[in-house]
Design an enzyme around this catalytic site. Structure first.
Site, PDB file in Angstrom:
ATOM      1  N   CYS A 120       2.913  -1.610   5.542  1.00  0.00           N
ATOM      2  CA  CYS A 120       3.577  -0.513   6.235  1.00  0.00           C
ATOM      3  C   CYS A 120       2.551   0.355   6.960  1.00  0.00           C
ATOM      4  O   CYS A 120       2.737   0.723   8.121  1.00  0.00           O
ATOM      5  CB  CYS A 120       4.383   0.324   5.249  1.00  0.00           C
ATOM      6  SG  CYS A 120       5.304   1.674   6.006  1.00  0.00           S
ATOM      7  N   CYS A 217       9.391   2.349  -1.335  1.00  0.00           N
ATOM      8  CA  CYS A 217      10.512   3.126  -0.804  1.00  0.00           C
ATOM      9  C   CYS A 217      11.826   2.352  -0.724  1.00  0.00           C
ATOM     10  O   CYS A 217      12.899   2.941  -0.823  1.00  0.00           O
ATOM     11  CB  CYS A 217      10.156   3.705   0.561  1.00  0.00           C
ATOM     12  SG  CYS A 217       9.861   2.507   1.876  1.00  0.00           S
TER      13      CYS A 217
END
Length: 381
Positions: A120, A217
């Site tokens: 990410c 997440c």
């Protein structure tokens, strides 16, 4: 940038007043990035807050303990309103799915133990978001990561955070020199998280006591298997649990429920010694178990290396450094032998247990806090 006699370097390293220095702050909605934004705003910088919506907003609202969720977007917006700077929410759902989530699912199904937070940073935050910051004519982009950027003789260097307990260097090894020249990490020098929370209280931020995020997440409660099953229906193929000789000791409901080094939850009892997962045979749907000593590894093949040294990676036949093979472990003495600019064999001086494909191998200078990059562990010997 050269020194200006009228304007010495400001705290972000630019020879102009803070008011003339635009900085985009990547805001997750947590206390760390909120403090960065508030502090820079108080120092007089032209702050622009940006938050990424990385997955379904509606579903995220019901989820706690993770970054970038709907509540976090709300919290980031509130901080911007309180401190008086503009804030934007960018829809990166498709980018995030293509660049991070899909690879996470495929790697896990292939028997690896992926680290999506690194991907990410590499493919979304420090690539697309960084380009967005440049499109907004920002001089730099700041984040709430606990890591230090220091000026070196050959450009910006990456260094571990002052607080070893908060250090995030393992997750940022793939930051390129070009990205590093544009990034700033204002919290890296702090001695503890308590200092960050004290700053949040000083600025009157509502997130001052907000708990830290714990999970990936998009993985609720750390349950990787349930997420994989949703992303790849039918992936939980049952199979056998076998020992190193191929003797069947039990059955399982899918290789994706296991990781190398796992001991608990194997569902095989009545054994004379504890057994651990030592290998995952994805094609045969087999979980292979054995005694703990079989987990020990000294030679580690590494690829996709991002090198942050001052001389070329292949300039030497060997590099003697410390390496981390897990985020929670300290660096261990190792010899790194380059094969190409992006591949190497890493030999640990003392064998490590639980070295797993899909994890990162990060290079540290033994004599300082500097990070020299790292790469991805791609298969075991």
């Amino acid at each position: 940038m050269a020194l200006d006699s009228k304007h010495p370097l400001n705290s972000l390293g630019f020879a102009k007043p803070p008011a003339e220095t635009r900085v985009v702050v990547a805001m997750s909605g947590g206390v760390d990035s909120s403090v960065v934004a508030a502090q820079l705003k108080e120092e007089g910088y032209d702050v622009v807050g940006v938050t990424l919506q990385l997955y379904d907003h509606g579903a995220a609202l019901a989820k706690k303990g993770a970054c970038c969720a709907g509540r976090d977007i709300h919290d980031a917006r509130r901080v911007a309103e309180e401190m008086g700077f503009p804030h934007y929410v960018l829809d990166y759902e498709n980018v995030f799915k293509d660049a991070v989530i899909d690879e996470f699912a495929d790697s896990y199904l292939a028997g690896a133990t992926p680290v999506p937070c690194i991907r990410c940073n590499e493919r979304v935050k420090f690539k697309d978001l960084l380009n967005t910051a440049k499109d907004l004519d920002a001089d730099c982009m700041a984040t709430g990561h606990y890591i230090q950027r220091k000026a070196g003789n050959h450009g910006a260097e990456l260094h571990s955070a002052a607080d070893a307990n908060r250090d995030q260097s393992y997750f940022l090894f793939s930051t390129t020199p070009e990205q590093l020249s544009y990034l700033r990490f204002p919290l890296g020098h702090l001695a503890s998280k308590a200092e960050t929370r004290a700053l949040a209280a000083k600025y009157g931020l509502a997130v001052a006591d907000k708990p830290d995020s714990q999970d990936i997440c998009f993985v609720p409660d750390g349950n990787y298997a349930s997420v994989i099953e949703k992303l790849r229906p039918g992936a939980a193929e049952p199979g056998e649990i076998v020992d190193m000789e191929g003797n069947v000791l039990g059955t399982h409901n899918g290789v994706l429920h296991y990781t190398v080094g796992q001991r608990r939850g194997l569902g095989i009892g009545g054994l004379s010694e504890p057994l651990y997962v030592v290998k995952l045979d994805v094609e045969a749907h087999r979980v292979i178990v054995g005694p703990k000593e079989l987990l020990a590894t000294r030679k580690i093949p590494v690829r996709e290396i991002n090198w942050l040294g001052d001389e070329p990676f292949t300039a030497r036949t060997e590099w003697h450094m410390g390496v981390k093979v897990r985020s929670t472990r300290p660096p261990r003495d190792a010899i790194i032998r380059p094969i190409s600019e992006t591949e190497a064999e890493v030999e640990l001086v003392v064998a490590e247990e639980g070295v797993s494909p899909g994890q990162a191998c990060v290079f540290y200078d033994d004599a300082s806090s500097r990070i020299f990059g790292g790469g991805w562990i791609w298969r075991g010997y």
